[in-house]
Scaffold this motif. Structure first.
Motif, mmCIF file in Angstrom:
data_model
loop_
_atom_site.group_PDB
_atom_site.id
_atom_site.type_symbol
_atom_site.label_atom_id
_atom_site.label_comp_id
_atom_site.label_asym_id
_atom_site.label_seq_id
_atom_site.Cartn_x
_atom_site.Cartn_y
_atom_site.Cartn_z
ATOM 1 N N PHE A 139 0.834 -1.199 0.000
ATOM 2 C CA PHE A 139 0.000 0.000 0.000
ATOM 3 C C PHE A 139 0.871 1.252 0.000
ATOM 4 O O PHE A 139 0.595 2.216 -0.702
ATOM 5 C CB PHE A 139 -0.947 0.005 1.206
ATOM 6 N N ASP A 140 1.942 1.238 0.785
ATOM 7 C CA ASP A 140 2.886 2.351 0.837
ATOM 8 C C ASP A 140 4.292 1.789 0.691
ATOM 9 O O ASP A 140 4.909 1.370 1.672
ATOM 10 C CB ASP A 140 2.746 3.127 2.144
ATOM 11 N N ASP A 141 4.786 1.754 -0.546
ATOM 12 C CA ASP A 141 6.085 1.122 -0.781
ATOM 13 C C ASP A 141 7.265 2.009 -0.403
ATOM 14 O O ASP A 141 8.416 1.629 -0.583
ATOM 15 C CB ASP A 141 6.210 0.648 -2.231
ATOM 16 N N ARG A 142 6.989 3.195 0.131
ATOM 17 C CA ARG A 142 8.075 4.069 0.580
ATOM 18 C C ARG A 142 8.387 3.883 2.064
ATOM 19 O O ARG A 142 9.455 4.286 2.523
ATOM 20 C CB ARG A 142 7.711 5.540 0.323
ATOM 21 N N SER A 143 7.451 3.295 2.814
ATOM 22 C CA SER A 143 7.675 3.192 4.254
ATOM 23 C C SER A 143 7.409 1.796 4.814
ATOM 24 O O SER A 143 7.928 1.454 5.872
ATOM 25 C CB SER A 143 6.792 4.201 5.003
ATOM 26 N N GLU A 144 6.600 0.973 4.130
ATOM 27 C CA GLU A 144 6.235 -0.328 4.677
ATOM 28 C C GLU A 144 7.227 -1.420 4.280
ATOM 29 O O GLU A 144 7.980 -1.283 3.320
ATOM 30 C CB GLU A 144 4.837 -0.718 4.187
ATOM 31 N N THR A 145 7.169 -2.525 5.031
ATOM 32 C CA THR A 145 7.937 -3.725 4.718
ATOM 33 C C THR A 145 6.990 -4.925 4.784
ATOM 34 O O THR A 145 5.830 -4.802 5.203
ATOM 35 C CB THR A 145 9.093 -3.943 5.711
ATOM 36 N N GLY A 183 6.355 -9.137 -5.137
ATOM 37 C CA GLY A 183 7.063 -10.394 -4.952
ATOM 38 C C GLY A 183 7.551 -10.601 -3.538
ATOM 39 O O GLY A 183 7.660 -11.742 -3.058
ATOM 40 N N LEU A 184 7.832 -9.500 -2.832
ATOM 41 C CA LEU A 184 8.278 -9.580 -1.445
ATOM 42 C C LEU A 184 7.158 -10.126 -0.562
ATOM 43 O O LEU A 184 7.385 -10.981 0.302
ATOM 44 C CB LEU A 184 8.712 -8.195 -0.971
ATOM 45 N N LEU A 185 5.931 -9.646 -0.788
ATOM 46 C CA LEU A 185 4.794 -10.126 -0.004
ATOM 47 C C LEU A 185 4.430 -11.556 -0.402
ATOM 48 O O LEU A 185 4.045 -12.366 0.448
ATOM 49 C CB LEU A 185 3.592 -9.205 -0.190
ATOM 50 N N ALA A 186 4.537 -11.871 -1.687
ATOM 51 C CA ALA A 186 4.248 -13.231 -2.130
ATOM 52 C C ALA A 186 5.222 -14.229 -1.505
ATOM 53 O O ALA A 186 4.823 -15.329 -1.098
ATOM 54 C CB ALA A 186 4.312 -13.305 -3.651
#
Length: 296
Positions: A139-145, A183-186
Motif C-alpha cells: 500500500f505504501d512502498d516508501r515506508s512499509e515492509t 514479490g516480497l509479499l508473495a
C-alpha cells in the motif's frame, strides 16, 4: 564457470538475434526518466536488415496492463519506435482473474493499480469476504515492509486462499532507491504456507505469451515463428530476467547498472564496470553476456 563477455554495446551481438524481450524498469528507465541510449539501441536493432523483421517486445513485471505501461513510457520519454509490443504481468494477471468469473478479491496494493481489474467480472471485498487474493504491491512502498503484512497474510494463509502475485519482482529501481514490490509479499505468504500463483518473470507463461505477441505481429515473412536460438532477453535482475530466460532456453544479457549496481560496483561513485566474474560465479544462474547500460 565459463568466462562471461562484457559488451561495449548491443551492436556487438545484435546480428545474432531476431527478437528481443526487453525488461523495462532498470533498463529503459530508472522509474523517473528514460535512459536515452537504451531506447536508441532498440531502435537501431529494429532497423537492422535481414530475412526476418527484427522485433522488440517489452516484457515487464509491472502490475498494470500494457497500455498503462505505454503511457508511463511516453511520459518518461521512451520512444515508441523502440518497441513493437508490450506485455506485462498485469496482462497475465487479468487473464488469471478472467478464468475465475465472479471472484471476490482481496486486493493488496495501492490505488494506482486498480486499473488491473477494470472491465473484469469480480468484486473487490474486505479480507474476511474474499475467496482470492491479488497482490499488486505494498500500500505504501516508501515506508512499509513485508513485516507490516504478516498478521493479515497469516489469516489469509490459514483459510487457504490463493494469492495471485501480479509483480514477482522483489524490488524495483526508482531513481537512486530500490522500492519493494509484490514479490516480497508473495514470498512472505509462501513462507507461511500460503499458495501463490506468479504472473510474470521468471515463470514460463510470460515467455510463451511474449513469443505469441511476436507471432501476432506476423512472425517472419512467411509467417513462421521465431527460432528460440534467435531470441535474446535483456534485463537487470538475476532472479527474474536472467533465471527466466535460462529456464525458457533463450539467451540473456544482464544490464549491470540496475538493481545489482551496488553489488557489481557500478554506482554513482564508480562509473566503470569492472571484473564481474567473482560476483556472477556466486549466482545460481548466469547471463550469456553483461553490459553496463543498454546502448548500441
Amino acid at each position: 564457470m565459463t568466462a562471461i563477455p562484457t559488451l561495449n554495446g548491443l551492436g556487438d551481438i545484435a546480428d545474432r538475434y531476431d527478437l528481443i524481450l526487453c525488461d523495462v524498469w532498470g533498463v529503459l528507465h530508472d522509474g523517473q526518466k528514460a535512459h536515452g541510449p537504451a531506447g536508441e539501441a532498440l531502435i537501431r536493432f529494429r532497423g537492422l536488415p535481414g530475412p526476418r523483421p527484427r522485433r522488440v517486445v517489452l516484457v515487464s513485471n509491472a502490475p498494470r496492463p500494457g497500455d498503462g505501461v505505454g503511457r508511463i513510457l511516453d511520459r518518461f520519454g521512451v520512444p515508441r519506435e523502440a518497441y513493437d509490443a508490450i506485455l506485462t504481468s498485469g496482462d497475465l494477471t487479468r487473464g488469471l482473474i478472467a478464468a475465475r468469473p465472479g471472484a471476490r478479491i482481496r486486493h493488496i496494493g495501492p490505488e494506482r493499480d486498480l486499473g488491473i481489474f477494470q472491465g473484469l467480472d469480480l468484486s473487490l471485498v474486505p479480507e474476511e469476504e474474499a475467496d482470492l487474493v491479488v497482490c499488486t504491491g505494498l500500500f505504501d512502498d516508501r515506508s512499509e515492509t513485508a513485516d507490516d503484512y504478516r498478521p493479515e497474510l497469516t489469516r489469509l494463509a490459514a483459510r487457504g486462499l490463493t494469492m495471485i502475485c501480479a509483480n514477482p519482482d522483489l524490488v524495483v529501481e526508482s531513481g537512486n532507491r530500490l522500492i519493494p514490490c509484490a514479490g516480497l509479499l508473495a514470498a512472505a505468504y509462501a513462507e507461511i504456507g500460503g499458495p501463490v500463483v506468479y504472473a510474470g518473470k521468471p515463470h514460463r507463461p510470460v515467455y510463451e505469451a511474449a513469443l505469441a505477441k511476436d507471432r501476432d505481429l506476423g512472425g517472419d515473412l512467411s509467417g513462421a515463428p521465431v527460432d528460440a536460438a534467435r531470441v535474446l532477453a535483456i534485463g537487470d535482475a538475476i532472479r527474474t530476467d536472467i533465471a527466466g530466460a535460462r529456464g525458457f532456453g533463450i539467451a540473456s544479457l544482464l544490464v549491470a547498472r540496475g538493481i545489482h549496481a551496488e553489488e557489481l560496483g557500478v554506482t554513482a561513485e564508480h562509473h566503470r564496470l569492472g571484473d564481474v566474474a567473482d560476483w556472477l560465479g556466486r549466482q545460481a544462474v548466469h547471463p550469456d553476456a553483461v553490459i553496463e547500460r543498454l546502448r548500441w
